[in-house]
Design a protein around this motif. Structure first.
Motif, PDB file in Angstrom:
ATOM      1  N   ARG A   1      -7.493   4.468  -2.417  1.00 60.19           N
ATOM      2  CA  ARG A   1      -6.133   4.923  -2.154  1.00 60.19           C
ATOM      3  C   ARG A   1      -5.728   4.457  -0.765  1.00 60.19           C
ATOM      4  O   ARG A   1      -6.280   4.890   0.247  1.00 60.19           O
ATOM      5  CB  ARG A   1      -6.030   6.450  -2.245  1.00 60.19           C
ATOM      6  CG  ARG A   1      -6.549   7.026  -3.546  1.00 60.19           C
ATOM      7  CD  ARG A   1      -5.697   6.622  -4.725  1.00 60.19           C
ATOM      8  NE  ARG A   1      -4.369   7.240  -4.694  1.00 60.19           N
ATOM      9  CZ  ARG A   1      -3.446   7.060  -5.631  1.00 60.19           C
ATOM     10  NH1 ARG A   1      -3.695   6.248  -6.640  1.00 60.19           N
ATOM     11  NH2 ARG A   1      -2.287   7.658  -5.535  1.00 60.19           N
ATOM     12  N   SER A   2      -4.778   3.545  -0.713  1.00 62.76           N
ATOM     13  CA  SER A   2      -4.342   2.950   0.552  1.00 62.76           C
ATOM     14  C   SER A   2      -3.103   3.668   1.026  1.00 62.76           C
ATOM     15  O   SER A   2      -2.052   3.594   0.384  1.00 62.76           O
ATOM     16  CB  SER A   2      -4.059   1.462   0.366  1.00 62.76           C
ATOM     17  OG  SER A   2      -5.228   0.790  -0.071  1.00 62.76           O
TER      18      SER A   2
ATOM     19  N   ARG B   1      -9.719  -0.612  -7.542  1.00 62.32           N
ATOM     20  CA  ARG B   1      -8.452   0.069  -7.824  1.00 62.32           C
ATOM     21  C   ARG B   1      -8.506   1.550  -7.477  1.00 62.32           C
ATOM     22  O   ARG B   1      -7.459   2.191  -7.309  1.00 62.32           O
ATOM     23  CB  ARG B   1      -8.088  -0.106  -9.304  1.00 62.32           C
ATOM     24  CG  ARG B   1      -7.578  -1.500  -9.645  1.00 62.32           C
ATOM     25  CD  ARG B   1      -7.235  -1.632 -11.127  1.00 62.32           C
ATOM     26  NE  ARG B   1      -6.263  -0.616 -11.548  1.00 62.32           N
ATOM     27  CZ  ARG B   1      -4.963  -0.699 -11.374  1.00 62.32           C
ATOM     28  NH1 ARG B   1      -4.441  -1.758 -10.772  1.00 62.32           N
ATOM     29  NH2 ARG B   1      -4.162   0.259 -11.785  1.00 62.32           N
TER      30      ARG B   1
ATOM     31  N   ARG C   1      -2.029   1.155  -3.405  1.00 62.56           N
ATOM     32  CA  ARG C   1      -3.108   0.195  -3.631  1.00 62.56           C
ATOM     33  C   ARG C   1      -2.696  -1.167  -3.071  1.00 62.56           C
ATOM     34  O   ARG C   1      -1.535  -1.396  -2.772  1.00 62.56           O
ATOM     35  CB  ARG C   1      -3.419   0.047  -5.135  1.00 62.56           C
ATOM     36  CG  ARG C   1      -4.019   1.293  -5.774  1.00 62.56           C
ATOM     37  CD  ARG C   1      -4.424   1.011  -7.222  1.00 62.56           C
ATOM     38  NE  ARG C   1      -5.060   2.183  -7.824  1.00 62.56           N
ATOM     39  CZ  ARG C   1      -4.408   3.134  -8.490  1.00 62.56           C
ATOM     40  NH1 ARG C   1      -3.100   3.059  -8.624  1.00 62.56           N
ATOM     41  NH2 ARG C   1      -5.061   4.152  -9.012  1.00 62.56           N
TER      42      ARG C   1
ATOM     43  N   ALA D   1       0.823  -1.207   0.000  1.00 58.64           N
ATOM     44  CA  ALA D   1       0.000   0.000   0.000  1.00 58.64           C
ATOM     45  C   ALA D   1       0.860   1.260   0.000  1.00 58.64           C
ATOM     46  O   ALA D   1       0.510   2.264  -0.627  1.00 58.64           O
ATOM     47  CB  ALA D   1      -0.927  -0.009   1.212  1.00 58.64           C
TER      48      ALA D   1
ATOM     49  N   THR E   1      -3.665  -3.984  -4.890  1.00 58.41           N
ATOM     50  CA  THR E   1      -4.184  -4.752  -6.014  1.00 58.41           C
ATOM     51  C   THR E   1      -3.386  -6.008  -6.318  1.00 58.41           C
ATOM     52  O   THR E   1      -3.959  -7.045  -6.678  1.00 58.41           O
ATOM     53  CB  THR E   1      -4.216  -3.863  -7.275  1.00 58.41           C
ATOM     54  OG1 THR E   1      -4.976  -2.681  -6.989  1.00 58.41           O
ATOM     55  CG2 THR E   1      -4.845  -4.589  -8.440  1.00 58.41           C
TER      56      THR E   1
END
Length: 433
Positions: free
Chosen positions: A200-201, A197, A73, A68, A75
């Motif tokens: 926002r991490s 997606r 992300r 992250a 993902t």
């Protein structure tokens, strides 16, 4: 937050619900009544891979936090798990051998499936804490997730046994079921990965290593008390689900009732999730969680005399009450968990969503694994006789009693045991300790 984003996130729970439910519902029965694996060994097979996940999930959580920070992300891990999990799942039900060789095949495939599941589940559960700063919005996110989760569980419990029957039962039926369920898991998890997606991490502050993260998290007593209650209940529910095909076969006299009995337990929860969410907003999440636990306890205990009398309508009716409460036991603790993560940031200066959800999913995984394992121990203690699909056997009375207790009294006792933990959570949350 618009409905498209809520649905895009929530659909992933169809995949996780299906994957979590089918092994707990059918794998033990597949081992004992199709592959002729002794009950005690079958218990080891269903527990051991998940026990490894208890160790692996926190590592995935820390890796998710690091990803992250690098990419903003989660993902990559999500996609890895989404692609590998269905393949390993289908392989579990393709064993060419019976007995001990069959047990080894299932164990290895289950380990692979469990690791892939962790790669998807841990970052997936971490996302709600990053999708919004508002508790009510997070409750809405979790409500959508639990609705889809319930749908996935309903698909698993209603569809999987029916597909086994459609395939002719035995090895061909389970092989067909593995392929169909794997395709559903693939579609749901890939869709959720691509649909989130936008999230926002950004874990706050320095990303901690695994040991440091859990040293920091150790002071979050409300989180761990809530997790302890949730895991205790997960063990009880897992035992109950593992018992469903056995009760249908050996007490109600018809394996095909497995789907109907499961749908009676889970089906009402799909309707009850938004009701419990509304009640929680009005009366409080902890209060509603406690009430649902008490009612679940009573309904589970009442099913014992109904089961012994083989009153099918009564068992199914009590199961429907369990389903109404099951919705609360899923949505409410998962709605409270992100609040505990966010609140902890003020204490530590670290938003370690991955580390906390790694611990949570490790605990949940342990509960879901220990449940069938304990049920296998009960079967072995009761003298349960394993068999192949083509050569069924008559079970002794002690085995029939043991398998019914696992569907009724034992889950009720575990629900009772969770109530003092919930009370301690309420006190810790109030005092901030």
């Amino acid at each position: 937050m618009n409905k498209g984003r809520l649905a895009g996130y929530g659909v992933g729970s169809i995949g996780t619900g299906v994957f979590s439910t089918v092994p707990g519902l059918l794998l033990l029965f597949f081992l004992t009544d199709v592959l002729a694996v002794p009950a005690a060994l079958a218990g080891v097979v269903v527990v051991a891979p998940k026990a490894l996940d208890v160790l692996f999930n926190p590592i995935i959580g820390a890796a998710s936090d690091r990803e992250a920070v690098r990419t903003a992300r989660r993902t990559k891990l999500l996609l890895t798990g989404a692609l590998l999990m269905p393949v390993a799942f289908a392989t579990m039900f393709l064993s060419p051998s019976s007995g001990y060789a069959g047990a080894v095949w299932v164990t290895l495939a289950f380990i692979g499936a469990s690791v892939a599941f962790a790669a998807f589940q841990v970052p997936y559960v971490a996302l709600p804490a990053e999708m919004s700063d508002e508790p009510d919005t997070r409750l809405r996110v979790m409500t959508w997730r639990i609705v889809f989760l319930t749908l996935g569980i309903l698909i698993a419990g209603g569809l999987a046994p029916a597909v086994v029957d459609l395939g002719g039962g035995g090895r061909p039926g389970y092989a067909l079921m593995g392929a169909v369920v794997g395709a559903i898991v693939l579609a749901a998890c890939v869709t959720a990965t691509l649909s989130t997606r936008w999230v926002r991490s950004r874990p706050g502050g320095e990303v901690l290593g695994l040991v440091a993260a859990f040293r920091t998290a150790r002071g979050n007593r409300p989180f761990f008390l809530l997790m302890a209650a949730f895991v205790t209940q997960a063990v009880g529910i897992a035992i109950m689900l593992a018992a469903v095909p056995y009760v249908a076969t050996y007490w109600l006299g018809d394996y095909s009732l497995t789907s109907i009995l499961f749908v009676c337990v889970v089906g009402p929860s799909a309707l009850a999730v938004p009701v419990w969410s509304a009640l929680a907003r009005r009366f409080g999440r902890l209060r509603c969680f406690t009430v649902a636990t008490v009612v679940f306890t009573v309904a589970a205990a009442l099913n014992y005399p109904l089961g012994r009398a083989s009153v099918t309508a009564g068992v199914l009716s009590a199961a429907a009450v369990l389903g109404l409460c099951y919705a609360a036991l899923q949505v409410l603790p998962l709605a409270m968990m992100p609040d505990a993560i966010v609140a902890d940031a003020a204490r530590t200066g670290q938003v370690q969503a991955g580390a906390f959800t790694g611990a949570w999913t490790a605990g949940e995984t342990a509960g879901l694994a220990v449940g069938p394992g304990l049920y296998a121990v009960m079967l072995a203690a009761g003298g349960f006789l394993s068999s192949t699909f083509d050569a069924p056997v008559t079970q002794p009375g002690s085995a029939r009693t043991a398998l019914l207790l696992g569907f009724t009294v034992v889950p009720a006792l575990l629900m009772l045991a969770s109530l003092p933990i919930l009370r301690a959570y309420g006190r810790a949350r109030t005092t901030g300790n």
